[in-house]
Motif scaffolding. Structure first.
Motif, PDB file in Angstrom:
ATOM      1  N   TYR A  91       0.840  -1.255   0.021  1.00 53.53           N
ATOM      2  CA  TYR A  91       0.110  -0.169  -0.031  1.00 53.53           C
ATOM      3  C   TYR A  91       1.001   1.321  -0.189  1.00 53.53           C
ATOM      4  O   TYR A  91       2.168   1.136   0.351  1.00 53.53           O
ATOM      5  CB  TYR A  91      -0.701   0.259   1.206  1.00 53.53           C
ATOM      6  CG  TYR A  91      -1.934  -1.014   1.295  1.00 53.53           C
ATOM      7  CD1 TYR A  91      -3.208  -0.974   0.404  1.00 53.53           C
ATOM      8  CD2 TYR A  91      -1.758  -2.379   1.957  1.00 53.53           C
ATOM      9  CE1 TYR A  91      -3.838  -1.929   0.768  1.00 53.53           C
ATOM     10  CE2 TYR A  91      -2.510  -3.250   1.978  1.00 53.53           C
ATOM     11  CZ  TYR A  91      -3.877  -3.224   1.113  1.00 53.53           C
ATOM     12  OH  TYR A  91      -4.655  -4.150   1.187  1.00 53.53           O
ATOM     13  N   MET A  92       0.460   2.457  -0.451  1.00 49.86           N
ATOM     14  CA  MET A  92       0.988   3.718  -0.273  1.00 49.86           C
ATOM     15  C   MET A  92      -0.076   4.641   0.069  1.00 49.86           C
ATOM     16  O   MET A  92      -1.109   4.516  -0.127  1.00 49.86           O
ATOM     17  CB  MET A  92       1.452   3.882  -1.623  1.00 49.86           C
ATOM     18  CG  MET A  92       2.372   3.070  -2.765  1.00 49.86           C
ATOM     19  SD  MET A  92       2.324   3.392  -4.426  1.00 49.86           S
ATOM     20  CE  MET A  92       3.701   4.698  -4.285  1.00 49.86           C
ATOM     21  N   GLU A  93       0.632   5.640   0.939  1.00 51.39           N
ATOM     22  CA  GLU A  93      -0.408   6.687   1.438  1.00 51.39           C
ATOM     23  C   GLU A  93       0.270   8.106   0.883  1.00 51.39           C
ATOM     24  O   GLU A  93       1.415   8.272   0.843  1.00 51.39           O
ATOM     25  CB  GLU A  93      -0.154   6.580   3.036  1.00 51.39           C
ATOM     26  CG  GLU A  93      -1.036   7.706   3.519  1.00 51.39           C
ATOM     27  CD  GLU A  93      -0.851   7.602   5.099  1.00 51.39           C
ATOM     28  OE1 GLU A  93      -1.398   6.754   5.669  1.00 51.39           O
ATOM     29  OE2 GLU A  93      -0.243   8.182   5.634  1.00 51.39           O
ATOM     30  N   ILE A  94      -0.792   8.699   0.329  1.00 52.87           N
ATOM     31  CA  ILE A  94      -0.277   9.966  -0.610  1.00 52.87           C
ATOM     32  C   ILE A  94      -0.953  11.210   0.052  1.00 52.87           C
ATOM     33  O   ILE A  94      -2.312  11.034   0.254  1.00 52.87           O
ATOM     34  CB  ILE A  94      -0.524   9.647  -2.146  1.00 52.87           C
ATOM     35  CG1 ILE A  94       0.054   8.450  -2.604  1.00 52.87           C
ATOM     36  CG2 ILE A  94      -0.346  11.028  -2.814  1.00 52.87           C
ATOM     37  CD1 ILE A  94      -0.570   8.011  -3.681  1.00 52.87           C
ATOM     38  N   ARG A  95      -0.178  12.115   0.478  1.00 53.70           N
ATOM     39  CA  ARG A  95      -0.732  13.494   0.856  1.00 53.70           C
ATOM     40  C   ARG A  95      -0.667  14.261  -0.285  1.00 53.70           C
ATOM     41  O   ARG A  95       0.235  14.484  -0.959  1.00 53.70           O
ATOM     42  CB  ARG A  95       0.029  13.910   2.325  1.00 53.70           C
ATOM     43  CG  ARG A  95      -0.023  13.143   3.316  1.00 53.70           C
ATOM     44  CD  ARG A  95       0.309  13.682   4.484  1.00 53.70           C
ATOM     45  NE  ARG A  95       0.343  12.882   5.692  1.00 53.70           N
ATOM     46  CZ  ARG A  95       0.168  13.408   6.929  1.00 53.70           C
ATOM     47  NH1 ARG A  95       0.053  14.585   7.040  1.00 53.70           N
ATOM     48  NH2 ARG A  95       0.032  12.086   7.803  1.00 53.70           N
ATOM     49  N   ALA A  96      -1.770  14.901  -0.622  1.00 59.02           N
ATOM     50  CA  ALA A  96      -1.836  15.923  -1.546  1.00 59.02           C
ATOM     51  C   ALA A  96      -2.745  17.249  -1.315  1.00 59.02           C
ATOM     52  O   ALA A  96      -3.446  17.137  -0.462  1.00 59.02           O
ATOM     53  CB  ALA A  96      -2.518  15.290  -2.826  1.00 59.02           C
ATOM     54  N   LEU A  97      -2.166  18.211  -1.905  1.00 59.61           N
ATOM     55  CA  LEU A  97      -2.860  19.615  -1.508  1.00 59.61           C
ATOM     56  C   LEU A  97      -3.593  20.194  -2.841  1.00 59.61           C
ATOM     57  O   LEU A  97      -3.223  20.019  -3.951  1.00 59.61           O
ATOM     58  CB  LEU A  97      -1.742  20.476  -1.281  1.00 59.61           C
ATOM     59  CG  LEU A  97      -2.315  22.136  -0.920  1.00 59.61           C
ATOM     60  CD1 LEU A  97      -2.875  21.946   0.071  1.00 59.61           C
ATOM     61  CD2 LEU A  97      -0.830  22.697  -0.906  1.00 59.61           C
ATOM     62  N   GLU A  98      -4.827  20.603  -2.418  1.00 62.01           N
ATOM     63  CA  GLU A  98      -6.013  20.854  -3.501  1.00 62.01           C
ATOM     64  C   GLU A  98      -5.296  21.901  -4.288  1.00 62.01           C
ATOM     65  O   GLU A  98      -4.915  22.980  -3.471  1.00 62.01           O
ATOM     66  CB  GLU A  98      -7.232  21.201  -2.994  1.00 62.01           C
ATOM     67  CG  GLU A  98      -8.404  21.357  -4.079  1.00 62.01           C
ATOM     68  CD  GLU A  98      -9.793  21.633  -3.676  1.00 62.01           C
ATOM     69  OE1 GLU A  98     -10.482  21.898  -4.307  1.00 62.01           O
ATOM     70  OE2 GLU A  98      -9.652  21.557  -2.387  1.00 62.01           O
ATOM     71  N   VAL A  99      -5.476  22.083  -5.669  1.00 59.00           N
ATOM     72  CA  VAL A  99      -4.881  23.237  -6.460  1.00 59.00           C
ATOM     73  C   VAL A  99      -6.355  24.236  -6.532  1.00 59.00           C
ATOM     74  O   VAL A  99      -7.273  23.659  -6.646  1.00 59.00           O
ATOM     75  CB  VAL A  99      -4.598  22.696  -7.632  1.00 59.00           C
ATOM     76  CG1 VAL A  99      -4.107  23.848  -8.716  1.00 59.00           C
ATOM     77  CG2 VAL A  99      -3.552  21.683  -7.713  1.00 59.00           C
ATOM     78  N   ASP A 100      -5.865  25.586  -6.388  1.00 57.21           N
ATOM     79  CA  ASP A 100      -7.034  26.424  -6.498  1.00 57.21           C
ATOM     80  C   ASP A 100      -7.311  26.521  -7.757  1.00 57.21           C
ATOM     81  O   ASP A 100      -6.642  26.103  -8.735  1.00 57.21           O
ATOM     82  CB  ASP A 100      -6.760  27.609  -5.368  1.00 57.21           C
ATOM     83  CG  ASP A 100      -5.682  28.352  -6.069  1.00 57.21           C
ATOM     84  OD1 ASP A 100      -5.154  28.052  -6.970  1.00 57.21           O
ATOM     85  OD2 ASP A 100      -5.289  29.398  -5.400  1.00 57.21           O
ATOM     86  N   GLY A 101      -8.133  27.355  -8.104  1.00 59.22           N
ATOM     87  CA  GLY A 101      -8.799  27.484  -9.639  1.00 59.22           C
ATOM     88  C   GLY A 101      -7.688  28.336 -10.277  1.00 59.22           C
ATOM     89  O   GLY A 101      -7.671  28.218 -11.847  1.00 59.22           O
TER      90      GLY A 101
END
Length: 103
Positions: A91-101
């Motif tokens: 398994y892999m755990e990925i943290r990601a940040l939402e890109v704004d418009g």
């Protein structure tokens, strides 16, 4: 793992006006468990104003790196970190940040 996510590789190119632009190309679609940060993780992310941070858990996938993006429910996320859980390649755990418009 009940959510479908798509990884995209961002490729630079020169547009018709001669300027460099980025073109996201689909890499792979996979099933994932998606959760918002909570508790200690949430407060650590909030301390650096990363309020739209999401955690994706997927089965091991070769070739992922932090230059890629994730598309989930019409929103795009930049990958912050990839954790190979206990280095067992399951398994892999990925943290990601939402890109704004604005990108």
């Amino acid at each position: 793992m009940r959510h479908r996510i798509t990884f995209q590789r961002v490729t630079p190119f020169i547009n018709e006006n001669g300027f460099e632009a980025e073109l996201p190309l689909e890499y792979k679609s996979v099933w994932a468990a998606v959760t918002n940060l909570h508790g200690k993780e949430y407060f650590e992310a909030k301390a650096v104003q990363a309020e739209n941070t999401v955690k994706f858990t997927i089965r091991f996938l070769e070739g992922l790196d932090q230059t890629m993006q994730i598309v989930f429910e019409g929103r795009t996320y930049n990958i912050i970190s990839i954790d190979h859980i206990k280095y067992k390649n399951r398994y892999m755990e990925i943290r990601a940040l939402e890109v704004d418009g604005d990108g």
